[in-house]
Each structure stands twice: as structure tokens, then as C-alpha cells.
Design an enzyme around this catalytic site. Structure first.
Site, PDB file in Angstrom:
ATOM      1  N   GLU A   1      -1.167   8.446  -9.386  1.00  0.00           N
ATOM      2  CA  GLU A   1      -0.503   9.373 -10.311  1.00  0.00           C
ATOM      3  C   GLU A   1      -0.331   8.648 -11.638  1.00  0.00           C
ATOM      4  O   GLU A   1       0.222   7.547 -11.660  1.00  0.00           O
ATOM      5  CB  GLU A   1       0.856   9.793  -9.771  1.00  0.00           C
ATOM      6  CG  GLU A   1       0.813  10.649  -8.532  1.00  0.00           C
ATOM      7  CD  GLU A   1       2.215  11.038  -8.100  1.00  0.00           C
ATOM      8  OE1 GLU A   1       2.848  11.843  -8.816  1.00  0.00           O
ATOM      9  OE2 GLU A   1       2.689  10.526  -7.074  1.00  0.00           O
TER      10      GLU A   1
ATOM     11  N   ARG B   1       1.824   0.083   4.064  1.00  0.00           N
ATOM     12  CA  ARG B   1       2.093  -0.339   2.692  1.00  0.00           C
ATOM     13  C   ARG B   1       2.238  -1.854   2.600  1.00  0.00           C
ATOM     14  O   ARG B   1       2.614  -2.512   3.563  1.00  0.00           O
ATOM     15  CB  ARG B   1       3.412   0.271   2.198  1.00  0.00           C
ATOM     16  CG  ARG B   1       3.291   1.626   1.538  1.00  0.00           C
ATOM     17  CD  ARG B   1       4.682   2.078   1.090  1.00  0.00           C
ATOM     18  NE  ARG B   1       4.644   3.328   0.398  1.00  0.00           N
ATOM     19  CZ  ARG B   1       4.436   3.476  -0.909  1.00  0.00           C
ATOM     20  NH1 ARG B   1       4.244   2.409  -1.652  1.00  0.00           N
ATOM     21  NH2 ARG B   1       4.426   4.668  -1.470  1.00  0.00           N
TER      22      ARG B   1
ATOM     23  N   LYS C   1       9.553   2.923  -9.846  1.00  0.00           N
ATOM     24  CA  LYS C   1       9.438   3.076 -11.299  1.00  0.00           C
ATOM     25  C   LYS C   1      10.796   3.360 -11.941  1.00  0.00           C
ATOM     26  O   LYS C   1      11.120   2.842 -13.001  1.00  0.00           O
ATOM     27  CB  LYS C   1       8.434   4.188 -11.618  1.00  0.00           C
ATOM     28  CG  LYS C   1       6.997   3.842 -11.288  1.00  0.00           C
ATOM     29  CD  LYS C   1       6.031   4.902 -11.743  1.00  0.00           C
ATOM     30  CE  LYS C   1       5.913   6.055 -10.788  1.00  0.00           C
ATOM     31  NZ  LYS C   1       5.107   5.777  -9.611  1.00  0.00           N
TER      32      LYS C   1
END
Length: 782
Positions: free
Chosen positions: A278, A493, A503
């Protein structure tokens, strides 16, 4: 109620403890209770214990998309047509591969081995054949020989044989071949210990030479640093292009094989992957794993990897993120086959949505967003609205006739985790970075991702484990639209301790002035790691060492730093720098002392080049390399003990100590002799002469605890866990002149100090260095 469930579960053979643990899981309890009730109806209560293990398997392993077949499976178990877990696993696979087809009992029974009888003679013959094949190994290693692969070979020959019977027959035939175990057979085999390496003068003084074995792990046969795919090797084995149908859980429909053939024609049988970030933030080290898996696997197989921006949320996307993402992919050493965008397909995606409505698989819903959250959401009251009505409303959504939040397009499917009717389209009156005001409806990840994979003929759609719950809807959507369906592979992950990667949280650290920006070297964004001096090869190496695993990986910083040291040890030129200088004046230089000295770039391999450094009567050493008085464990310069100067071939002895007004040592006056004319000193230290004044920034962990976001570990929240001593700036450090004019991001090993990289803040007047890592892991660091 719980006690009743425990008693029920014990009645099928579970231990009381296992029954209690099972009863705590509401979903498993419901499934197992239902399976037992069905079995009682088919075979009576008396059969419970005999088939209990298989009933438990059904209750715990039956996937939601084939749960409607529980009755069928329990019936086969109760009638003793399915009697083993191997048969049951085959049944699951058949049902998943034929999820949209009419049930074919004969095909089902053939796949599951129903009615297949394996006699003791069959087992004996199969075992005999395999033992004969492994005879030499068995006679050589006797009972220390690994029989695991032998069992696998036997089972491949007689798939439906009873496992215990096979193991018993194998043990008997091995006993017959080798005879009874001897004392030597009973002893545990000794592990071979690697010989200890002897310390050399180089390792004592530099701490910079890794063992040959360590170097071999990162250096390829041609002398270059290994790439991700080379380190991973055979671990990067997935299905072959066109063999999608062979993977676990892949759904086969009547159009599947035809779609696969056309797909192979378009791709030429090559592997196609994609990295789909993204564009709403900076990539971090977790993304490095995704980049390596997608680009690395494509490269290893001679295939191609797209960089596809998942730009379906115009509210959060910015041009700088598009640029930074591509820059980081290329920094890690990969070149995209093509750069594409989900928005390239907005027209095709809209057509697919219309087609989905026309097929009766989607509808326009007016439930508010809050009512759609969670997993036990009631069915929408608009779920069964007429197709023509949903088509008209969807057109109205597209034309901006319905306000934001008043309608969504929802798909009639259930995710594996149980979430019903995920949203396919939502209204957003926000201009898009690339398409401007053309659209006011935007597709969601659940709708976009699998279809873009299909449009681009992706062979391997690799994603992190949290998307496992979307796999069923991924396959469902491609199949109901009769499109080519890729295979989704999930992996765990990559996370690091002592940091945050969100973020939002990084933005907070920046706004609070705790870090400077997204590339602050104390963060673990890829831009920050580059700025600190972490070589991309080391990050790729870490990703390869972590490997392809379903487990969520929380990697310790020491593992990453070890990878960095391994790479920099063979790639960073050596130089000398003094971080906290102490002036030393030599009063008696030997005659003909050269004014310049040659220094190898890599002392362990002098064939790789050298540089020259100035030398004179005034030099600078580390403050820590001198003590007025010291115990026997201090081997460097004192009033009573001389020390050697590295590369100069000289030994200096303190004659006079000069102190400032505060009593701090500010200068040493020393005499010197050639090393060949005096007793060998206990140590050689680094130094600089006529140096460059530079700034050095020393970094430590930004957070004090391994999991700063864990409230049980850090009750006050991550902002309360800041290590306020994570950055130390040394504005008057000194480096030898071989580093002058080094470009930004050039790496050096400052001998005895660590690995350093030129920071972008550097100017022609003054270089700035970031310490990347120390030479050895600090034993006190967690």
C-alpha cells in the site's frame, strides 16, 4: 454445561485433561458435540471410543468451507469405511478440490481408499523391498541408521496400510537382518565437535576476522556475496506453474483445468509473483521479507515479479510513498518486471463487480460500517434483494448519487475465520492520486487483490499469515467469476524486538521529537536501515536465515547484527579512526621514519588492495587506550607499560603526562623505538596522524524493553519506554585521510571500533559517520 461437555468428550476416549481443554474452545466444542451426536445416530453410543479419535479430527480440522459435509464424513467413519487419519485427510482434500461440484461417491471412495484391503503379506513384501534397497546403509550404521525415510517409502507403496503394522514389520525385518542390539548399538552416537580455532595476532588486535566457516555461509563459489535465493536453496520450493490444483485447499471447478491451460499459454510456463504494498507509508524490515520471497523466488526460477501498488484507498496515498517503495525494492537488489497499480484495473474491477451481482453473488447493503465489524454479524436485511435492484443501486453509487457511508457492495461468501459477506466496494468522495475524480467508489482488498493477481497471471500469490483467513474468499471470487485462479501461499511475519513498526506510532515518535524522521537510524524502516549503514545483502541474508515458515517470527537484534557483521567483514574497507582523541607527541622518531605508511584495505587478504596514511611526530590515540595506572588485565598504554602502534612498526613509552586545569589528561609525551629493536609489547593500538575532523553518531536501541507495545511488559505504553541515551554524538572524532571524499552510504570498518557508514548529512567540509554495529556483539545487550 461445561461438565456435560467434558463427560461427553471423555466418553469418546479423550483424557479428562484433554476434554477440559477442548471444552474451553466454543467452536471445537460445538463441532465435536455435533459429530458425536451424528455418530450415535449412525452406529450407536457403543461405537464412540472406537471411532473417537477420528471424530475429534473432524471437529478440529474440518475447514469452514466444507463443514456442510460433516454428516457425510461421520457416516463414513461410523460405517468403518474410513478408518484412519490418512483416509480422512484424503477425504478433506477431495471435498476442498470439488467444493462447487456435485458429490461423486465413487470418485470420493476411490480417492479415500474405501474398501481397499491391505493384507499382512502386502505389508511384508513392501517392507522387504525397501529394506533390500537400504541394506548397505543398515549394515554400515546398524541401529543408528535413520529409518524415518524408509517408513515414508513403504507408505508410498501401500498408502492405506496400518501405520503400527508397518512399523512392527520393519522392526522385525531389521532385527532379522542385523541381529539383536549390541552395547555399541545402544550407545548414543557422539556428536563431532569442530576443532577450536587458534587466536592469531590479527584477531587479538582487530576483532575483525571471521572464521572460514562463517565466511563460507555468505560467500558464493564465485567469490560474490550470496543472494537470498542462494541461501534459501531448496526451501524455496512451491508448486510448479500450472499445477495449482495440486496444492492444499485449492478449489477445482469445471472451468479450472481449461483456465490453467490458457494461463500456461500466456505465461510460457514461467513463475510470476508480485509485491503489492500500500503506498501509504515507508517500508520496514518486515516488508523486506515479502520483497525477498516474491522477487527472490521469481529470480531463482527464471520468472518475473511485478511491483504492484495496492492503491485503492485514496485518503492515505502520497507520491513520496510510491517513489520510496520502488527505491527500497531496488536498493535490496531487485528490479520489477513491471510497475503496475491496482488502479490500472478500476474499469475491469467494476465490470467484475457488475458480473458478480448479475450472478447473484453480491448485493448492495445499507448497514453502517460499525454494524459490519466482528464475526457474529447478523445477516443483512438486504441480502436477498432483487438482482436488478442491486445493479441499479451500484450504478447510483458509481455516479455519486448515494452519500458516503450509506451503501456498500457486499459479497455473498464467508471467510475461513467465519466473517460473513465481506465488503467489495465502498463510497469515498476523495480524488485519487492517479485517476483524479473519475471514481467515487473504490474496491476493497478482499475484492481487488485476487482479481489483480488473476489479471496479471500470478502463479504464486505470497502473503503473510493474517491473510490466511482470506484464502477461501480469494479462491471463491476467482472461481465464481470463472477467471484463472492463482495459488495463495502464506508465511509468518518478520518482526524485531525493541522497536515499533506501526506507521501511526512512528509518526508519533517523529511529531514528539523523539526521532528525526522516517529514516532516523534508530528505527527499522528500510530507509533508516540504509542510513545507519546496514547493507541490503545483510537484510536479504537475514530474511533467508529466518526462512519460509508459518510461525510469526520475532527476531532478536543480535541475529540481524550478526548478518550485518558477516557481510561487512568481507565488504567494508578498513580504516583507522579515533572517536575520543588524546594527543600524543613523539619526541624521538627513529631516523628515516617514513611520512606515509601503506595499510591494507583488508588485513586478512592483502591482495584486495591498500591505501596510504600520513605519519608524523604528533598522533592521536583513543582516550580509553591510556591509563595512568592499571591492573594486569589492561594491556594498553600506561606509565609503566609501552604499547605498539599498528602498521607503524614502532613501540611508544610514556615519558610525560600533561593535564588541563581540571586535572584531565590532555596530552602525552612519549619516546619510541622500532618494534624490531625492543621487547615485543603486549598490544598494538590504532592511531591517526594529520587526521580529518569528523562527526560520529553512536546508536543504541530506542526502547528499553523487547516488546514496547505490550502493556504487560510496558504498562505506560511505548512512549514511556524510550531509551533517552540511544544517540551519542561525538563532534570532534578523527579519521585517517583514506576516508576523505567517500560518497554517502560508503561503509568502513574503523579498526577496533566497529563498522561505520557515511551519513547523508555530510558536507565537503565535514564527514559524518553513523556507527552501524560494533565489531562484536555486546554481551550486556539484550
Amino acid at each position: 454445561m461445561a461438565d456435560k461437555a467434558v463427560d461427553l468428550f471423555v466418553s469418546i476416549g479423550l483424557t479428562e485433561q484433554k476434554a477440559k481443554e477442548t471444552s474451553k474452545n466454543a467452536q471445537v466444542t460445538e463441532n465435536l458435540t455435533q459429530a458425536i451426536k451424528l455418530a450415535d445416530d449412525f452406529a450407536g453410543v457403543g461405537a464412540r471410543k472406537e471411532i473417537g479419535k477420528l471424530l475429534y479430527n473432524v471437529a478440529t480440522k474440518l475447514k469452514p468451507q466444507i463443514k456442510n459435509h460433516m454428516n457425510l464424513l461421520v457416516q463414513y467413519i461410523s460405517s468403518k469405511k474410513i478408518t484412519s487419519e490418512d483416509q480422512l485427510n484424503a477425504a478433506y482434500s477431495f471435498l476442498l478440490h470439488n467444493i462447487d461440484s456435485d458429490f461423486d461417491a465413487k470418485a470420493f471412495e476411490d480417492v479415500c481408499g474405501v474398501g481397499v484391503v491391505v493384507t499382512s503379506e502386502d505389508i511384508e513384501n513392501a517392507v522387504e523391498e525397501v529394506v533390500k534397497k537400504h541394506k548397505d546403509g543398515l549394515q554400515s550404521k546398524r541401529y543408528h541408521y535413520n529409518t524415518g525415510p524408509m517408513l515414508g517409502e513403504i507408505k508410498s507403496k501401500i498408502r492405506w496400510a496400518d501405520g503400527k503394522a508397518v512399523k512392527h514389520e520393519l522392526d522385525m525385518q531389521i532385527l532379522d537382518l542385523l541381529g539383536p542390539k549390541t552395547e555399541a548399538d545402544r550407545e548414543k552416537p557422539q556428536k563431532q565437535k569442530a576443532p577450536k580455532a587458534t587466536k592469531t595476532e590479527s584477531t587479538k588486535t582487530e576483532n575483525n576476522a571471521s572464521s572460514a566457516a562463517a565466511a563460507d555461509s555468505i560467500i558464493s563459489s564465485d567469490g560474490h556475496l550470496k543472494g537470498f535465493a542462494e541461501v534459501m536453496g531448496d526451501a524455496l520450493k512451491f508448486h510448479k506453474p500450472g499445477e495449482n490444483y495440486k496444492t492444499d485447499g485449492y478449489v477445482i471447478v469445471p472451468t479450472t483445468m481449461d483456465s490453467l491451460q490458457k494461463h500456461l499459454k500466456r505465461t510460457g510456463g514461467k513463475v510470476f509473483t508480485r509485491f503489492p504494498p500500500e503506498p501509504n507509508g515507508i517500508l520496514h524490515i518486515g516488508h523486506a521479507k515479502a520483497i525477498n520471497f516474491n522477487f527472490g523466488y521469481a529470480r531463482a526460477t527464471g520468472g518475473h515479479c511485478y511491483l504492484r501498488y495496492d492503491d485503492t484507498n485514496p485518503e492515505k496515498e502520497e507520491e513520496k510513498f510510491f517513489v520510496a517503495i520502488k527505491e527500497m525494492v531496488e536498493w535490496l537488489g531487485y528490479k520489477p518486471y513491471k510497475v503496475t497499480h491496482a488502479s490500472d484495473n478500476f474499469g475491469k474491477l467494476y465490470e467484475c463487480a457488475v458480473q458478480l451481482i448479475q450472478k447473484g453473488h453480491a448485493y448492495v447493503c445499507h448497514m453502517p460500517a460499525d454494524a459490519l465489524k466482528g464475526f457474529n454479524v447478523p445477516d443483512s436485511p438486504w441480502r436477498d434483494r432483487p438482482i436488478h435492484e442491486s445493479l441499479q443501486l451500484f450504478e447510483d453509487m458509481k455516479r455519486g448519487k448515494i452519500n458516503e457511508g450509506e451503501a456498500t457492495l457486499r459479497m455473498k461468501t464467508t471467510l475461513e475465520e467465519g466473517k460473513k459477506d465481506p465488503v467489495a466496494y465502498r463510497i469515498k468522495f476523495t480524488p485519487h492520486h492517479r485517476t483524479g475524480d473519475e471514481w467515487c467508489i473504490y474496491p476493497t482488498y478482499d475484492f481487488t487483490h485476487c482479481l489483480c493477481d488473476s489479471f496479471e497471471d500470478i502463479t504464486h500469490s505470497m502473503c503473510t499469515k493474517e491473510f490466511q483467513s482470506r484464502r477461501s474468499s480469494y479462491y471463491w471470487l476467482c472461481n465464481v467469476l470463472e477467471r484463472y485462479c492463482p495459488v495463495q501461499w502464506e508465511y509468518g511475519r518478520l518482526n524485531l524486538g525493541y522497536t515499533v513498526m506501526s506507521k501511526r506510532k512512528i509518526a508519533k515518535l517523529i511529531s514528539e521529537g523523539i526521532v528525526r524522521d522516517w529514516d532516523d537510524p534508530r528505527l527499522f524502516t528500510l530507509t533508516a536501515l540504509r542510513r545507519r549503514g546496514f547493507p541490503p545483502e545483510a537484510i536479504n541474508y537475514l530474511c533467508a536465515k529466518v526462512g519460509v515458515t508459518m510461525a510469526k517470527t520475532c527476531t532478536d537484534m543480535s541475529m540481524l547484527e550478526s548478518c550485518v557483521r558477516e557481510v561487512l567483514n568481507v565488504s567494508a574497507k578498513r580504516a583507522m579512526a579515533v572517536l575520543r582523541p588524546l594527543k600524543v607527541v613523539i619526541s624521538s622518531l627513529p631516523p628515516n621514519t617514513p611520512k606515509e605508511l601503506p595499510v591494507p584495505d583488508f588485513p586478512a587478504d592483502e591482495s584486495r588492495g591498500s591505501h596510504t596514511i600520513p605519519f608524523g611526530s604528533t598522533i592521536y590515540i583513543e582516550q580509553d587506550d591510556f591509563r595512568e595506572s592499571a591492573d594486569k588485565s589492561f594491556y594498553r598504554l600506561t606509565k609503566d607499560h609501552p604499547v605498539g602502534l599498528r602498521y607503524a612498526g614502532l613501540v611508544i613509552t610514556v615519558e610525560k603526562i600533561i593535564k588541563d586545569s581540571l586535572g584531565k589528561v590532555s596530552e602525552l609525551q612519549v619516546s619510541c623505538k622500532k618494534a624490531s629493536e625492543t621487547e615485543k609489547p603486549k598490544a598494538f593500538i590504532h592511531w591517526v596522524a594529520d587526521p580529518l575532523i569528523c562527526e560520529v553518531r553512536l546508536y543504541e536501541q530506542l526502547f528499553k524493553h523487547k516488546n514496547p507495545e505490550d502493556s504487560s511488559e510496558v504498562p505506560g505504553g511505548y512512549l514511556s519506554d524510550i531509551n533517552h541515551e540511544s544517540l551519542e554524538v561525538l563532534p570532534t572524532a578523527m579519521a585517517d585521510r583514506s576516508v576523505a571524499s567517500a560518497p554517502v552510504y560508503t561503509k568502513f570498518q574503523f579498526e577496533r571500533n566497529g563498522y561505520f557508514s557515511v551519513d547523508p548529512d555530510s558536507t565537503p567540509q565535514k564527514l559524518i559517520f553513523n556507527r552501524t554495529v560494533t565489531l562484536k556483539e555486546d554481551p550486556g545487550k539484550k
